[in-house]
Design a protein around this motif. Structure first.
Motif, PDB file in Angstrom:
ATOM      1  N   ALA A   1       9.558   5.194  -1.209  1.00 11.46           N
ATOM      2  CA  ALA A   1       9.549   4.140  -2.304  1.00 11.46           C
ATOM      3  C   ALA A   1      10.679   3.589  -2.074  1.00 11.46           C
ATOM      4  CB  ALA A   1       8.964   3.768  -3.305  1.00 11.46           C
ATOM      5  N   VAL A   2      11.973   3.808  -1.592  1.00 10.64           N
ATOM      6  CA  VAL A   2      13.404   3.320  -1.830  1.00 10.64           C
ATOM      7  C   VAL A   2      13.036   2.635  -0.234  1.00 10.64           C
ATOM      8  CG1 VAL A   2      15.637   3.261  -1.490  1.00 10.64           C
ATOM      9  CG2 VAL A   2      14.317   4.399  -3.283  1.00 10.64           C
ATOM     10  N   SER A   3      12.823   3.481   0.720  1.00 10.91           N
ATOM     11  CA  SER A   3      12.913   3.021   2.280  1.00 10.91           C
ATOM     12  C   SER A   3      11.592   1.560   2.423  1.00 10.91           C
ATOM     13  CB  SER A   3      12.381   3.796   3.540  1.00 10.91           C
ATOM     14  OG  SER A   3      11.251   4.415   3.026  1.00 10.91           O
ATOM     15  N   VAL A   4      10.791   1.164   1.597  1.00  7.66           N
ATOM     16  CA  VAL A   4      10.164   0.615   1.322  1.00  7.66           C
ATOM     17  C   VAL A   4      11.169  -0.519   0.848  1.00  7.66           C
ATOM     18  CG1 VAL A   4       8.230  -0.508   0.615  1.00  7.66           C
ATOM     19  CG2 VAL A   4       7.862   1.613   1.206  1.00  7.66           C
ATOM     20  N   LEU A   5      11.203  -0.499  -0.184  1.00  4.50           N
ATOM     21  CA  LEU A   5      11.820  -2.141  -0.936  1.00  4.50           C
ATOM     22  C   LEU A   5      13.373  -2.485   0.412  1.00  4.50           C
ATOM     23  CD1 LEU A   5      12.061  -0.542  -4.401  1.00  4.50           C
ATOM     24  CD2 LEU A   5      10.539  -2.172  -3.226  1.00  4.50           C
ATOM     25  N   SER A   6      13.850  -0.991   0.501  1.00  7.51           N
ATOM     26  CA  SER A   6      15.542  -1.629   1.354  1.00  7.51           C
ATOM     27  C   SER A   6      14.633  -2.659   2.907  1.00  7.51           C
ATOM     28  CB  SER A   6      15.658   0.080   2.214  1.00  7.51           C
ATOM     29  OG  SER A   6      16.097   0.455   0.897  1.00  7.51           O
TER      30      SER A   6
ATOM     31  N   VAL B   1       0.824  -1.310   0.119  1.00  8.22           N
ATOM     32  CA  VAL B   1       0.298  -0.022  -0.449  1.00  8.22           C
ATOM     33  C   VAL B   1       0.951   1.309   0.177  1.00  8.22           C
ATOM     34  CG1 VAL B   1      -1.422   1.373   0.921  1.00  8.22           C
ATOM     35  CG2 VAL B   1      -2.102  -1.267   1.063  1.00  8.22           C
ATOM     36  N   ARG B   2       2.167   1.364   1.051  1.00  3.86           N
ATOM     37  CA  ARG B   2       2.528   2.194   0.948  1.00  3.86           C
ATOM     38  C   ARG B   2       3.666   2.835  -0.401  1.00  3.86           C
ATOM     39  NH1 ARG B   2       6.904   2.146   5.246  1.00  3.86           N
ATOM     40  NH2 ARG B   2       7.466   4.149   4.782  1.00  3.86           N
ATOM     41  N   PHE B   3       3.836   1.276  -1.052  1.00  6.97           N
ATOM     42  CA  PHE B   3       4.277   1.273  -2.416  1.00  6.97           C
ATOM     43  C   PHE B   3       3.916   1.999  -3.858  1.00  6.97           C
ATOM     44  CE2 PHE B   3       7.010  -0.643  -5.888  1.00  6.97           C
ATOM     45  CZ  PHE B   3       8.049  -0.115  -5.715  1.00  6.97           C
ATOM     46  N   ALA B   4       2.477   1.872  -3.286  1.00  8.92           N
ATOM     47  CA  ALA B   4       1.991   1.982  -4.270  1.00  8.92           C
ATOM     48  C   ALA B   4       1.143   3.415  -4.312  1.00  8.92           C
ATOM     49  CB  ALA B   4       0.436   1.506  -4.673  1.00  8.92           C
TER      50      ALA B   4
END
Length: 333
Positions: free
Chosen positions: A243-248, A196-199
């Motif tokens: 978005a980068v922090s979500v993936l990291s 959800v955060r990424f979207a």
């Protein structure tokens, strides 16, 4: 010159008239009619077109049904597409309609208009009907340019299309975002909070997010590559710091996928989260609207936003964008 010859049955009764047109530089044209008047009218038309240089061979379109063209289109065109299922289903519906039995040369705009009425009676939405018409229109284009049916006209071009509905205006309001994210943290699906955060940050579609692979993510460069998108084009999505922090924060999976989630699973998890948070009328796809609108509110221009979201036309991009008047007022100063 045209020759009109009566056609008789075995008892000598006239059952029709065969018209034959011969003209130097053109192949002989022959067609049979029930009445002599129709045969003469057809002959005059063919002769006139030949004399003016407007004649096109109708034999292919007069002897080929729409159903036969649909089968050929499925084999030669649809089958070559990455995601052929949606188009296949639409063409199969066209096959089941009476219009499929008509010869290509005989299909007119009014025939297509009648199908539109039938679709509306079946409860199909305006945009769904437009998608069905788009497939049929392209079939006629291919038949005319590649299958030797130069004489046909495209009946879809002459009909009035259903009006598109206004784009959804649902955005996150008040403290809905905080409530939604907190509810996602409580869900049995551990990935939903990150998805959800990424979207919200990327405006990526549900299927694009679920299909994202680590090999296509460049964290140092802050870019995600989408090699297969809905409109068939490759897209590079810039990643915000969030978005980068979500993936990291995610562990690397052995199968190479970023998330352990299927599109339908994401939808069910999102609906559960909305119910827990008492948020009504919000769909996962609305997050794409939300993200797109936020990009404009950050000052990006339409071309920049379209490059991120993958919209091919500014008209479609407009339907996905709903700017808050309050935010626009702040930009005015």
């Amino acid at each position: 010159m045209a020759t009109i010859t009566p056609r008789k049955d075995q008892d000598g009764n006239i059952i029709g008239y065969q018209a034959q047109v011969r003209k130097r530089g053109h192949p002989t044209q022959t067609k049979t009619f029930r009445s002599k008047r129709d045969a003469e009218a057809w002959s005059r038309l063919i002769e006139s077109e030949m004399e003016r240089g407007l004649w096109r061979d109708r034999s292919e379109s007069e002897g080929t049904t729409l159903a036969q063209c649909i089968e050929r289109y499925l084999s030669e065109v649809t089958s070559q597409k990455k995601n052929s299922r949606p188009e296949t289903l639409k063409l199969q519906q066209w096959l089941r309609r009476p219009i499929a039995c008509r010869f290509m040369s005989a299909i007119r705009g009014r025939d297509v208009a009648e199908v539109i009425k039938d679709m509306e009676g079946e409860g199909k939405a305006g945009n769904t009907i437009r998608l069905h018409l788009a497939v049929l229109s392209h079939l006629f284009k291919v038949a005319k340019t590649e299958w030797g049916m130069e004489a046909i006209s495209n009946p879809v071009e002459s009909v009035r299309k259903p009006r598109l509905p206004q784009g959804r205006e649902r955005r996150l309001v008040g403290n809905e975002e905080e409530r939604l994210l907190e509810s996602c943290r409580q869900d049995e699906n551990p990935d939903i909070i990150y998805i959800v955060r990424f979207a919200i940050e990327t405006a990526m579609r549900r299927a694009e997010i679920c299909g994202l692979r680590w090999e296509n993510v460049n964290l140092p460069g802050r870019v995600a590559l989408l090699p297969a998108t809905k409109n068939g084009t490759v897209r590079r999505v810039p990643l915000s710091s969030i978005a980068v922090s979500v993936l990291s924060a995610l562990p690397r999976r052995l199968d190479g996928l970023v998330w352990d989630a299927k599109p339908d699973t994401v939808t069910r998890s999102f609906e559960r989260a909305c119910r827990r948070a008492a948020i009504d009328g919000l769909t996962f796809h609305d997050l794409r609207h939300e993200a797109t609108s936020r990009m404009f509110e950050k000052g990006l221009n339409p071309m920049q936003v379209a490059a991120i979201t993958g919209h091919k036309t500014l008209q479609m991009l407009k339907r996905y964008t709903h700017l808050r008047a309050e935010d626009l007022a702040k930009m005015l100063g």
